[in-house]
Enzyme design. Structure first.
Site, PDB file in Angstrom:
ATOM      1  N   LYS A 172     -63.975 -11.471  12.262  1.00  0.00           N
ATOM      2  CA  LYS A 172     -65.427 -11.313  12.356  1.00  0.00           C
ATOM      3  C   LYS A 172     -66.089 -12.682  12.438  1.00  0.00           C
ATOM      4  O   LYS A 172     -65.996 -13.473  11.502  1.00  0.00           O
ATOM      5  CB  LYS A 172     -65.978 -10.561  11.136  1.00  0.00           C
TER       6      LYS A 172
ATOM      7  N   SER B 252     -69.469 -19.528   2.530  1.00  0.00           N
ATOM      8  CA  SER B 252     -70.079 -20.095   1.325  1.00  0.00           C
ATOM      9  C   SER B 252     -69.397 -19.579   0.056  1.00  0.00           C
ATOM     10  O   SER B 252     -68.807 -18.492   0.047  1.00  0.00           O
ATOM     11  CB  SER B 252     -71.559 -19.732   1.285  1.00  0.00           C
TER      12      SER B 252
ATOM     13  N   THR C   3     -70.736 -16.095  -1.075  1.00  0.00           N
ATOM     14  CA  THR C   3     -70.138 -14.926  -0.421  1.00  0.00           C
ATOM     15  C   THR C   3     -68.709 -14.708  -0.905  1.00  0.00           C
ATOM     16  O   THR C   3     -68.276 -13.570  -1.102  1.00  0.00           O
ATOM     17  CB  THR C   3     -70.181 -15.080   1.116  1.00  0.00           C
TER      18      THR C   3
ATOM     19  N   GLU D 184     -61.932 -20.844   2.103  1.00  0.00           N
ATOM     20  CA  GLU D 184     -62.327 -22.212   2.489  1.00  0.00           C
ATOM     21  C   GLU D 184     -63.837 -22.259   2.364  1.00  0.00           C
ATOM     22  O   GLU D 184     -64.549 -21.640   3.156  1.00  0.00           O
ATOM     23  CB  GLU D 184     -61.907 -22.503   3.937  1.00  0.00           C
TER      24      GLU D 184
ATOM     25  N   CYS E 145     -68.620 -28.349   6.123  1.00  0.00           N
ATOM     26  CA  CYS E 145     -68.136 -28.230   4.745  1.00  0.00           C
ATOM     27  C   CYS E 145     -67.586 -29.541   4.218  1.00  0.00           C
ATOM     28  O   CYS E 145     -67.726 -29.864   3.049  1.00  0.00           O
ATOM     29  CB  CYS E 145     -67.047 -27.175   4.685  1.00  0.00           C
TER      30      CYS E 145
ATOM     31  N   GLU F  31     -75.035 -27.904  -2.284  1.00  0.00           N
ATOM     32  CA  GLU F  31     -74.680 -28.114  -0.880  1.00  0.00           C
ATOM     33  C   GLU F  31     -75.905 -27.844  -0.005  1.00  0.00           C
ATOM     34  O   GLU F  31     -76.466 -26.752  -0.050  1.00  0.00           O
ATOM     35  CB  GLU F  31     -73.536 -27.169  -0.480  1.00  0.00           C
TER      36      GLU F  31
HETATM   37  P1  NAD Z   1     -71.759 -17.281   4.641  1.00  0.00           P
HETATM   38  O1  NAD Z   1     -70.905 -17.167   3.426  1.00  0.00           O
HETATM   39  O2  NAD Z   1     -73.156 -16.862   4.568  1.00  0.00           O
HETATM   40  O3  NAD Z   1     -71.113 -16.444   5.849  1.00  0.00           O
HETATM   41  C1  NAD Z   1     -69.793 -16.628   6.271  1.00  0.00           C
HETATM   42  C2  NAD Z   1     -69.273 -15.343   6.883  1.00  0.00           C
HETATM   43  O4  NAD Z   1     -69.215 -14.345   5.878  1.00  0.00           O
HETATM   44  C3  NAD Z   1     -70.158 -14.774   7.986  1.00  0.00           C
HETATM   45  O5  NAD Z   1     -69.326 -14.292   9.008  1.00  0.00           O
HETATM   46  C4  NAD Z   1     -70.895 -13.652   7.295  1.00  0.00           C
HETATM   47  O6  NAD Z   1     -71.325 -12.643   8.148  1.00  0.00           O
HETATM   48  C5  NAD Z   1     -69.830 -13.149   6.344  1.00  0.00           C
HETATM   49  N1  NAD Z   1     -70.350 -12.413   5.191  1.00  0.00           N
HETATM   50  C6  NAD Z   1     -71.548 -12.530   4.593  1.00  0.00           C
HETATM   51  N2  NAD Z   1     -71.633 -11.677   3.536  1.00  0.00           N
HETATM   52  C7  NAD Z   1     -70.458 -11.016   3.483  1.00  0.00           C
HETATM   53  C8  NAD Z   1     -69.927 -10.022   2.620  1.00  0.00           C
HETATM   54  N3  NAD Z   1     -70.640  -9.537   1.607  1.00  0.00           N
HETATM   55  N4  NAD Z   1     -68.678  -9.565   2.830  1.00  0.00           N
HETATM   56  C9  NAD Z   1     -67.931 -10.069   3.842  1.00  0.00           C
HETATM   57  N5  NAD Z   1     -68.382 -11.002   4.708  1.00  0.00           N
HETATM   58  C10 NAD Z   1     -69.625 -11.471   4.528  1.00  0.00           C
HETATM   59  O7  NAD Z   1     -71.597 -18.780   5.117  1.00  0.00           O
HETATM   60  P2  NAD Z   1     -72.359 -19.503   6.328  1.00  0.00           P
HETATM   61  O8  NAD Z   1     -73.739 -19.813   5.905  1.00  0.00           O
HETATM   62  O9  NAD Z   1     -72.129 -18.768   7.587  1.00  0.00           O
HETATM   63  O10 NAD Z   1     -71.482 -20.837   6.438  1.00  0.00           O
HETATM   64  C11 NAD Z   1     -71.760 -21.967   5.706  1.00  0.00           C
HETATM   65  C12 NAD Z   1     -70.814 -22.105   4.545  1.00  0.00           C
HETATM   66  O11 NAD Z   1     -69.459 -22.127   4.994  1.00  0.00           O
HETATM   67  C13 NAD Z   1     -71.018 -23.418   3.825  1.00  0.00           C
HETATM   68  O12 NAD Z   1     -70.985 -23.223   2.434  1.00  0.00           O
HETATM   69  C14 NAD Z   1     -69.837 -24.242   4.282  1.00  0.00           C
HETATM   70  O13 NAD Z   1     -69.497 -25.293   3.428  1.00  0.00           O
HETATM   71  C15 NAD Z   1     -68.758 -23.224   4.418  1.00  0.00           C
HETATM   72  N6  NAD Z   1     -67.659 -23.694   5.296  1.00  0.00           N
HETATM   73  C16 NAD Z   1     -66.450 -24.031   4.741  1.00  0.00           C
HETATM   74  C17 NAD Z   1     -65.426 -24.507   5.552  1.00  0.00           C
HETATM   75  C18 NAD Z   1     -64.086 -24.919   4.979  1.00  0.00           C
HETATM   76  O14 NAD Z   1     -63.108 -25.028   5.735  1.00  0.00           O
HETATM   77  N7  NAD Z   1     -63.969 -25.192   3.689  1.00  0.00           N
HETATM   78  C19 NAD Z   1     -65.622 -24.645   6.918  1.00  0.00           C
HETATM   79  C20 NAD Z   1     -66.872 -24.309   7.437  1.00  0.00           C
HETATM   80  C21 NAD Z   1     -67.886 -23.839   6.617  1.00  0.00           C
END
Ligand code: NAD
Length: 483
Positions: A167, A219, A222, A241, A277, A376
């Site tokens: 997804k 994040s 989540t 991650e 990230c 963050e």
């Molecule tokens: P997010 O957690 O809002 O969303 C990430 C994904 O999770 C999306 O596809 C979203 O639709 C899905 N999601 C949301 N709620 C959900 C639920 N209840 N159940 C299942 N899936 C759900 O994060 P974002 O704002 O899209 O991305 C930014 C975050 O990602 C930042 O915190 C960043 O640091 C992190 N990130 C980490 C890495 C890493 O490798 N460590 C890499 C890139 C981004």
């Protein structure tokens, strides 16, 4: 899914927007529970034959997939530029990274062998282990590197013999859907399934009874929700991650010019506007280097050309959404209100014209009590702290809930290595930032994650390990018959 492109069963859709202009780009299927069920079922049907191909058989498909991606590389990169707001040239590089991964994973997977355990009961038994795929793996990815994460998220579970349901983020579904189309053309139907949608789609996927293994990038908030939620549905293997508030530490002997360049590069401003990230969003600079460092940072930040992600010569695009831009601007305001000093940027650039732009921003004289030092921001904002005492600085560096990356700048290698040992972070650079090295485990400590990626650790994480014990009969009778 299942090798076909289709609408949501209930006809649901959502809109995706060009963040450079704020205009709606397209309506995209919003996958619901029925669609997720269908995707998992088609993955389940496809998986046994995919597993039987072995690594060499799957590698042939990876080669075909690589050729198909290469052919459409410019299209995929442009989809990310218009849908995510990341500069086109940077997204073309991301496609290149994905193409490299298509070669790296099969090479690594050929080395994934089981063990023979001779010492368990010598002579009487043969003990060995097997790595077997889970079946169907769920992968959920965020918005900041859409095409790279779409492709790279499916490769390690696939090469281990799993089928995948992936997804993409709701803000940036287009390149993942285009990749899904490519995968459907090249791979056996159902091996890769892409379901577009937001939190509800993700929830249907992680709670699905046939999903035993979930890998999530996004994040911490989540991830915690998912952890709580899946516990209601039985045991599942999870890896995360997540976010970071990554410390970059500049010692008094550091090459300041190189450190400034490293800081700018490590913020990934010209790749994804600092929505990264691993970015070095918290910089702790020794008092002796402080003024020179800030001056260098100001000059470099002010020179970055901000504009529409697909325009020629643009180095940095807009943030992914209006809500996220407002969140980032809110952090800048909170930093200023709490006493931080604005060194560069701080606002919306002129000529934003409906796009979600924020200037590259540096805030100095930050203290650990401020929100901008602990939370963050996930945008083009760095918080710079001044230090004089090593132990106090180290304590500050570790005084956040995250522990993803860190970066150490000094020419004294004993100091550098000792500091690396003392930092709570999963991935540390010495006199560098940002780069990833395939084969080296990437991942976070504390609330930055669980598990490691980009390495053998990740490959193993997509397999169950099975132990087999065979009794060896006393060979005397058999030997006597031969005689
Ligand atoms: P997010 O957690 O809002 O969303 C990430 C994904 O999770 C999306 O596809 C979203 O639709 C899905 N999601 C949301 N709620 C959900 C639920 N209840 N159940 C299942 N899936 C759900 O994060 P974002 O704002 O899209 O991305 C930014 C975050 O990602 C930042 O915190 C960043 O640091 C992190 N990130 C980490 C890495 C890493 O490798 N460590 C890499 C890139 C981004």
């Amino acid at each position: 899914m299942g090798g076909e492109l289709r609408d949501a069963a209930d006809g649901g859709t959502f809109e995706t927007v060009d963040p450079s202009t704020g205009e709606v780009l397209a309506s995209v299927p919003q996958a619901g529970g029925v669609d997720v069920d269908d995707a998992v079922a088609s993955a389940n049907r496809a998986q046994p034959a995919w597993d039987r191909l072995g690594v060499r058989g799957r590698r042939e498909y990876f080669e075909q997939l690589g050729a198909a991606i290469e052919e459409r590389a410019t299209e995929l990169a442009m989809l990310d530029a218009i849908d995510a707001g990341n500069p086109y040239t940077a997204m073309l590089r991301d496609v290149g990274f994905a193409l490299a991964s298509l070669k790296d994973w099969p090479a690594l997977a050929l080395g994934l062998t089981g063990d023979v355990v001779p010492e368990a009961s010598p002579g009487k038994n043969l003990h060995y282990t097997l790595y077997e795929p889970y079946g169907v793996v769920a992968r959920i990815v965020p918005f900041n590197h859409p095409v790279l994460f779409a492709i790279n998220s499916v490769l390690p579970p696939l090469i281990a013999g799993n089928a995948v349901v992936m997804k993409p983020a709701e803000q940036t579904p287009l390149s993942a859907l285009a990749f899904g189309e490519l995968a459907a053309e090249v791979l056996p139907p159902g091996v890769v399934n892409v379901v577009s949608g937001g939190a509800e789609t993700g929830d249907a996927l992680v709670t699905h009874r046939d999903i035993k293994r979930i890998a999530f990038t996004g994040s911490t908030a989540t991830a915690l929700k998912i952890q709580r939620r899946v516990a209601e549905f039985g045991l599942k293997h999870l890896s995360f991650e997540l976010g970071g508030k990554n410390a970059m530490i500049v010692f008094p002997d550091a090459d300041v010019e190189a450190a400034v360049a490293g800081a700018v590069n490590g913020m990934n401003l010209t790749v994804c506007q600092g929505q990264s990230c691993g970015s070095n969003s918290r910089i702790l600079v020794h008092a002796q280097a402080y003024d020179a460092f800030l001056e260098g940072l100001r000059a470099r930040f002010e020179a970055i050309r901000v504009g529409p992600a697909y325009a020629p010569d643009v180095e940095m695009g807009p943030l992914v959404s209006a809500a996220h831009r407002d969140r980032v601007l809110g952090y800048i305001a909170s930093g200023k209100a709490e006493g931080a000093r604005l060194v560069a940027g701080g606002g919306v650039p002129r000529g934003a014209n409906g796009g979600y732009f924020v200037e590259p921003t540096a805030l100095a004289d930050v203290s650990m009590e401020m929100r901008i030092a602990r939370e963050e921001i996930f945008g083009p904002v760095v918080s710079v702290l001044r230090w004089t005492d090593y132990s106090a600085m180290l304590e500050q560096a570790n005084a956040v809930e995250y522990g993803l990356t860190a970066s150490i700048w000094t020419n004294d290698l004993s100091v550098a290595h000792r500091t690396a040992q003392r930092l709570d972070a999963g991935y540390i650079w010495i006199n560098d930032t940002s780069k990833h090295f395939f084969g080296t485990p990437f991942g976070g400590t504390k609330n930055s994650g669980l598990g490691r990626e980009e390495s053998m650790e990740e490959l193993v994480s997509y397999c169950e390990q099975k132990a087999v014990h065979a009794i060896l009969q006393d060979p005397e009778d058999a030997l006597a018959r031969i005689a």
